[in-house]
Design a protein around this motif. Structure first.
Motif, short mmCIF file in Angstrom:
data_model
loop_
_atom_site.label_atom_id
_atom_site.label_comp_id
_atom_site.label_asym_id
_atom_site.label_seq_id
_atom_site.Cartn_x
_atom_site.Cartn_y
_atom_site.Cartn_z
N PRO A 327 4.79 -59.61 -92.65
CA PRO A 327 3.39 -60.07 -92.65
C PRO A 327 2.89 -60.45 -94.05
O PRO A 327 2.14 -61.42 -94.19
N ALA A 331 1.43 -64.03 -95.31
CA ALA A 331 0.07 -64.14 -95.84
C ALA A 331 0.04 -64.73 -97.24
O ALA A 331 -1.04 -65.07 -97.75
N TYR A 360 -6.02 -49.79 -88.01
CA TYR A 360 -5.91 -51.08 -87.32
C TYR A 360 -4.74 -51.07 -86.34
O TYR A 360 -3.87 -50.21 -86.38
N GLN A 364 -4.06 -57.33 -85.30
CA GLN A 364 -5.36 -57.50 -85.94
C GLN A 364 -5.21 -58.14 -87.32
O GLN A 364 -4.21 -57.94 -88.01
N LYS A 365 -6.25 -58.88 -87.71
CA LYS A 365 -6.25 -59.55 -89.00
C LYS A 365 -7.22 -58.87 -89.95
O LYS A 365 -8.31 -58.48 -89.56
N ASN A 367 -8.73 -58.94 -94.26
CA ASN A 367 -8.83 -59.66 -95.53
C ASN A 367 -8.46 -58.72 -96.66
O ASN A 367 -9.01 -57.61 -96.77
N GLY A 380 -5.72 -63.58 -95.97
CA GLY A 380 -5.79 -63.02 -94.61
C GLY A 380 -4.42 -62.61 -94.14
O GLY A 380 -3.46 -63.40 -94.18
N LEU A 381 -4.30 -61.35 -93.67
CA LEU A 381 -2.99 -60.83 -93.24
C LEU A 381 -3.11 -60.32 -91.81
O LEU A 381 -4.05 -59.60 -91.46
N ILE A 382 -2.14 -60.68 -90.98
CA ILE A 382 -2.09 -60.22 -89.60
C ILE A 382 -1.01 -59.13 -89.49
O ILE A 382 0.15 -59.36 -89.82
#
Length: 387
Positions: A327, A331, A360, A364-365, A367, A380-382
């Protein structure tokens, strides 16, 4: 003249008198029977009709205790929060016995014997129980003792050593499940009630009282770091896995550890209820924990490291390696980036990073603010599932 009374003449007089009256008694008895029979035959039908009418209008007997009597009656001095909370939660607290196979050299056979014990709390009426992982670790058989003394064999649904939590299941329904509070709303100074089995089942359902001493206490036990609620309510060996309860009988945490150092008293720790709820739900649903993952190797920064590496900030986590395909790489994170903030939460330690990430879910994303050289960047990281 002297009068002499003889007993035989007196007896003869009595017998003669009784003998003369026998016909009269007999006639009176016959007349009574006739009159009584007439009265019964005349009044009995009316009495039966009245009785049948009354029974027809009477509602069925209600064997249930009226609601107003279900609550126990207290003396004024007993009507306290502690008494009510303990009475509410205690039926949900169980004893847990860790049984392991041991070889008996003298008898030449193997047998189960108790190697550890602790507590647990019923979290679902269908038979699910939460406890500590260390209470059931390496068990060959687990015995659960209910509030009424009944003993049942438990199945391990799942364990999570990282949070020291485990879920068991017994084949029993209709059990009294405890209610869990929102641990994020717990305040220092609140009443805290610990319920469990210190030193084993001989002291089962012991209640100790104290206060919430601190929140988010980060401690290392073995190779793992844990975030705890701290309390001065007495927690002893055997309390592990039992509930820490607030003044209204809600579970705020699962008791798990204490500082056992000479001269140190009143420092016990519980896993926050929000952590318990999340871990328990994953264990019941998946049998394992699905954790979100960033995909980086990091190092904590302090002022000394910042000075040596000539970094732009004196706190945060510096990225040492970005895992390919993870991830973080997706990102846009790079080595030497410094993570300083996730969704407004200042990040200074690895433990705090993990605590924030665990709030989380996968997919979910978030910042993330980073410092790249002298520039602050937001990416932004998912989250993805940890391999």
């Amino acid at each position: 003249m002297r009068c002499v009374f003889k007993m035989d003449s007196f007896d003869n007089y009595q017998r003669k008198s009784s003998k003369n009256k026998m016909p009269v008694y007999f006639i009176m008895i016959i007349m009574g029977m006739v009159i009584g029979g007439f009265l019964v035959s005349f009044f009995l039908p009316d009495i039966l009709d009245r009785r049948e009418s009354l029974n027809g209008d009477r509602p069925p007997v209600d064997w249930e205790i009226p609601e107003e009597h279900e609550e126990p009656e207290y003396y004024e001095y007993q009507n306290t929060a502690v008494v009510k909370a303990a009475e509410k939660v205690t039926p949900s607290v169980v004893g847990i016995t860790n049984m392991a196979v041991a070889y008996d050299f003298f008898q030449g056979d193997s047998r189960l014997q108790e190697v550890a014990g602790g507590s647990g709390v019923i979290i679902d009426s269908a038979g699910y129980i939460a406890t500590n992982n260390h209470v059931i670790a390496d068990a060959d058989e687990i015995v659960v003792t209910l509030y009424n003394g009944e003993e049942l064999i438990a199945e391990v649904i799942g364990t999570d050593p990282a949070t020291d939590l485990a879920v068991l299941k017994i084949e029993q329904t209709g059990l009294p499940a405890a209610s869990f509070s929102d641990s994020d709303k717990v305040l220092v100074g609140e009443l805290a009630i610990a319920i469990g089995n210190p030193l084993g089942l001989a002291f089962q359902h012991s209640v100790t009282v104290g206060y919430i001493s601190a929140l988010q206490r980060s401690m290392r036990i073995g190779e793992q770091n844990f975030s705890f609620i701290q309390t001065d309510a007495a927690i002893n060996a055997g309390n592990s896995g039992g509930p820490l309860v607030n003044a209204v009988g809600e579970v705020v945490g699962i008791n798990t550890a204490k500082i056992n150092i000479t001269g140190v008293e009143g420092m016990g720790f519980a896993i926050p209820s929000n952590t318990v709820k999340k871990i328990v739900n994953d264990l019941i649903e998946h049998g394992r924990i699905i954790r979100p993952w960033i995909g980086i190797y990091i190092r904590e920064i302090d002022e000394k490291i910042a000075e040596e590496m000539q970094l732009p900030v004196g706190y945060g986590l510096i990225v040492e390696e970005v895992i390919s395909g993870g991830p973080a790489q997706k990102a846009g994170l790079e080595p030497r980036d410094i993570i300083t903030d996730i969704e407004g939460e200042k990040i200074q330690t690895f433990d705090r990073l993990r605590e924030v990430i665990n709030q989380y879910k996968v997919g979910q994303k978030v910042n993330i603010k980073i410092m790249r050289k002298d520039t602050e960047i937001e990416v932004g990281l998912i989250f993805e599932e940890m391999p």
